[in-house]
Design a protein around this motif. Structure first.
Motif: not given
Length: 89
Positions: A1-26
């Motif tokens: 199965m292939t999935a595409l997940e948007v984990v974070s939408i950034s501001t102009l100069d920073v995106a807040l991303v943690t492994p927890r958000e990355v792996f939730k959908s995975a």
């Protein structure tokens, strides 16, 4: 199965991303591997120090979870930069 997940939408100069958000959908998708990708609106595909650090954190978390990080790709102005191809992971 292939999935595409948007984990974070950034501001102009920073995106807040943690492994927890990355792996939730995975985890919920029973994924064996993932690829990270994000854009640099500046047009420069050179990874920042934060990009490299996040890649390492996600890779380490994936090793624990049994979900391989295949690559982290930065895209900008019809160009791309692969951290794997460039020896940064």
């Amino acid at each position: 199965m292939t999935a595409l997940e948007v984990v974070s939408i950034s501001t102009l100069d920073v995106a807040l991303v943690t492994p927890r958000e990355v792996f939730k959908s995975a985890i919920l998708s029973n994924s064996a591997s993932i690829i990270l990708a994000h854009s640099h609106p500046s047009g420069d595909t050179t990874p920042s120090k934060e990009d490299v650090e996040l890649t390492e954190r996600v890779k380490n978390a994936g090793d624990i979870l049994g979900i391989e990080l295949l690559d982290h790709i930065i895209v900008a102005d019809r160009k791309h930069f692969s951290l794997r191809e460039n020896g940064l992971m």
